[in-house]
Motif scaffolding. Structure first.
Motif, short mmCIF file in Angstrom:
data_model
loop_
_atom_site.label_atom_id
_atom_site.label_comp_id
_atom_site.label_asym_id
_atom_site.label_seq_id
_atom_site.Cartn_x
_atom_site.Cartn_y
_atom_site.Cartn_z
N THR A 83 -48.64 -2.03 16.15
CA THR A 83 -47.44 -1.59 16.84
C THR A 83 -46.24 -1.78 15.92
O THR A 83 -46.21 -2.70 15.10
CB THR A 83 -47.20 -2.37 18.15
OG1 THR A 83 -47.08 -3.77 17.85
CG2 THR A 83 -48.34 -2.16 19.13
N PHE A 88 -43.70 2.85 18.35
CA PHE A 88 -44.95 3.57 18.14
C PHE A 88 -46.10 2.57 17.99
O PHE A 88 -45.90 1.44 17.55
CB PHE A 88 -44.89 4.45 16.89
CG PHE A 88 -43.94 5.60 17.00
CD1 PHE A 88 -44.34 6.80 17.58
CD2 PHE A 88 -42.63 5.49 16.54
CE1 PHE A 88 -43.47 7.86 17.69
CE2 PHE A 88 -41.75 6.55 16.64
CZ PHE A 88 -42.16 7.73 17.22
N SER A 90 -50.74 2.34 17.38
CA SER A 90 -52.03 3.00 17.15
C SER A 90 -53.14 1.99 17.33
O SER A 90 -52.95 0.79 17.10
CB SER A 90 -52.09 3.62 15.75
OG SER A 90 -51.94 2.62 14.76
N VAL A 122 -52.99 6.86 19.96
CA VAL A 122 -51.64 6.88 19.40
C VAL A 122 -50.67 6.84 20.56
O VAL A 122 -50.75 7.67 21.47
CB VAL A 122 -51.40 8.14 18.54
CG1 VAL A 122 -49.98 8.13 17.98
CG2 VAL A 122 -52.41 8.23 17.41
N SER A 123 -49.75 5.89 20.56
CA SER A 123 -48.89 5.68 21.72
C SER A 123 -47.41 5.64 21.34
O SER A 123 -47.04 5.36 20.18
CB SER A 123 -49.27 4.38 22.44
OG SER A 123 -49.30 3.28 21.55
N TYR A 124 -46.58 5.89 22.34
CA TYR A 124 -45.13 5.80 22.19
C TYR A 124 -44.55 5.26 23.49
O TYR A 124 -44.99 5.64 24.58
CB TYR A 124 -44.50 7.16 21.88
CG TYR A 124 -42.99 7.11 21.83
CD1 TYR A 124 -42.33 6.50 20.76
CD2 TYR A 124 -42.23 7.65 22.87
CE1 TYR A 124 -40.95 6.43 20.73
CE2 TYR A 124 -40.83 7.58 22.83
CZ TYR A 124 -40.20 6.97 21.76
OH TYR A 124 -38.84 6.90 21.73
N ARG A 136 -50.03 7.31 25.89
CA ARG A 136 -50.97 7.23 24.77
C ARG A 136 -51.90 8.43 24.79
O ARG A 136 -52.44 8.80 25.84
CB ARG A 136 -51.77 5.93 24.86
CG ARG A 136 -52.90 5.79 23.84
CD ARG A 136 -53.47 4.39 23.85
NE ARG A 136 -53.77 3.94 25.20
CZ ARG A 136 -53.52 2.70 25.63
NH1 ARG A 136 -52.98 1.79 24.85
NH2 ARG A 136 -53.82 2.35 26.88
#
Length: 290
Positions: A83, A88, A90, A122-124, A136
């Protein structure tokens, strides 16, 4: 037809269960509190709630677990998480089924093969007036025999978290996506909705007690996790909990703890039930904050 029949006989049970590995909790930090982490705002619980990437904390973590040690000695999983302070994140979750036996249509053993599944996420996330929001995108893949082409499947997780004084609430929708087709079978993602609550009690200046609970609802079963945690000087953690999936007669007690020494932190969890195949499962992770 003989080749097709052989593949079906060989992989039927394994493939029918393949997508059931996705709900496995790779977070050692939360495994020791009954797998409860939806409302516990910590980047180590990113698996539970993608909103936590909105904490914007730089963190790297590596986990390896020997899975179901009472059943087999060559099955396990690895998880790598990152992170950033930009919101962001992953993740790579890799599940190794170990060595599998290959047989022909007549049941004659013709060799062994290695099988594995993996998920890339992959997240935000972001903070909006005290509310954490996150999403995600997941890519799922299974690797079995070369004769079977799965292709990539996709899914989405969305989550929200809010702190209300000493109590916090988290809500998450997971594995929203399509199905995977192979031969004449279909693999469905284990879509779920989860709700978590955490309540904190300040015992002393440097001593805090947390109560946590998660309820997750799937298509054909529910899971419940409850746990408690003693935090000393925001550095040492002692934990315990209980997890159950009543429909499948799955339940076990959890123990563990951790040390957060600033740039490096270590978490340990132990799953116990001497009448369960989860008995004596040990989980260990190393994290780094740069």
């Amino acid at each position: 037809m003989k080749k097709l029949l052989s593949l079906l006989l060989l992989t039927g049970t394994l493939l029918a269960q393949a997508n059931n590995i996705w709900p496995i909790n790779p977070s050692v930090y939360s495994s020791s509190v009954g797998n409860a982490g939806i409302a516990d705002a910590n980047v180590k619980n990113l698996f539970h709630n993608p909103a936590f990437v909105g904490l914007k904390q730089s963190h790297q973590e590596v986990t390896y677990v020997d899975w179901l040690p009472n059943l087999t000695d060559d099955m396990g999983y690895s998880n790598v998480q990152y992170t950033s302070n930009l919101g962001f994140g992953s993740e790579l979750f890799y599940f190794d089924y170990g060595s599998q036996t290959q047989a022909d249509a007549g049941g004659i053993i013709i060799g062994d093969f290695e099988a594995a599944s993996y998920r890339i996420g992959v997240s935000y996330g972001f903070d909006l007036k005290g509310w954490l929001f996150g999403a995600r995108l997941n890519l799922y893949q299974h690797r079995f025999l070369d004769d079977i082409d799965f292709g990539m499947n996709y899914g989405v997780d969305v989550g929200v978290h809010k702190q209300f004084n000493n109590t916090s609430l988290g809500i998450v929708l997971k594995d929203l996506g399509g199905d995977q087709e192979f031969l004449e079978q279909t693999l469905e993602l284990p879509m779920s909705i989860g709700v978590g609550v955490k309540h904190s009690i300040a015992i002393k200046e440097n001593l805090k007690y947390n109560l946590l609970s998660d309820v997750k609802m799937y298509d054909n079963y529910n899971s419940i996790g409850i746990g408690n945690e003693l935090v000393i000087n925001d550095m040492f953690y002692l934990k315990g909990g209980y997890y159950t999936e009543a429909e499948f007669d799955v339940d076990y007690i959890t123990f563990g703890g951790g040390i957060d020494a600033g740039f490096i932190n270590i978490d340990l969890a132990y799953l116990f039930n001497d009448e369960s195949f989860h008995n004596e499962t040990v989980m260990l992770s190393f994290g780094f904050d740069f």
